[in-house]
Design a protein around this motif. Structure first.
Motif: not given
Length: 222
Positions: A1-8
């Motif tokens: 995940v990215d720093k916002n918690g979204a899938p990367f």
């Protein structure tokens, strides 16, 4: 995940760089073994240690270092090497003030392997630069420029031979690196002033300067 918690999501061909930061004095032996590293794609991650050191001031005990290579220059073309003509008066004078070795051996008969050995301290079998098809300096092998930089020296490389270029990773460890463009050779009359300006700019710091000249003779029969 990215720093916002979204899938990367990575696409094929994307570059991914992972960074970690370790603060330790002295440095800890913290690097994992190769088997401990996770697999990514067809291989494993590689951990590379990046060490930053403040530039020191030069002193009698910690002097600056200037390494000059005179590529393609035969010893018997110099008056220092026995030529009857006074072809190298400045080199002769430098030898009188320092140490001159009458017998020396290169690790190879041509530029790529020999230069890689000079910069790494390894034989061609150790650094792998042995033929035109494998002329790339391996990033995992320490160069003298990297070692000097870790010890607090500014590093500059100035090269006139197109074989010793950043295209083949010979700039590894140099903060400043000047090399030929468009596969051309650059005369010493152009290289030396550039190197001297860099040295002048770093005269108040401790530095390692590497100057690689290539020598041409108009008439090799003279």
């Amino acid at each position: 995940v990215d720093k916002n918690g979204a899938p990367f999501v990575l696409s094929a061909g994307d570059d991914l760089t992972l960074r970690t930061h370790v603060v330790s004095t002295p440095p800890m032996d913290w690097l994992a073994t190769e088997d401990d590293l996770p697999k990514v794609g067809f291989g494993r991650l590689q951990l590379r240690e990046h060490v930053e050191a403040p530039i020191e001031l030069a002193s009698e005990g910690l002097p600056n270092i200037l390494l000059v290579v005179m590529d393609t220059l035969r010893a018997d073309r110099t008056s220092l090497g026995g030529n009857s003509a006074l072809t190298t008066p400045f080199l002769d004078g430098l030898a009188k003030e320092g140490t001159s070795y009458g017998q020396a051996r290169a690790t190879s008969s041509w530029t790529w392997p020999s230069t890689a050995s000079l910069l790494t301290g390894r034989l061609p079998a150790g650094h792998g630069v042995q033929e035109s098809g494998s002329s790339y300096m391996h990033g995992e092998i320490d160069t003298i420029a990297e070692i000097m930089q870790r010890r607090g020296l500014a590093t500059g490389g100035f090269v006139g031979n197109r074989l010793v270029s950043s295209n083949f990773n010979f700039d590894q460890g140099f903060q400043t690196f000047f090399d030929p463009q468009a596969n051309e050779f650059v005369a010493g009359s152009e290289i030396v002033p550039i190197a001297k300006r860099w040295i002048s700019d770093h005269k108040d710091e401790r530095f390692f300067a590497y100057v690689h000249l290539i020598t041409f003779f108009v008439n090799m029969n003279k």
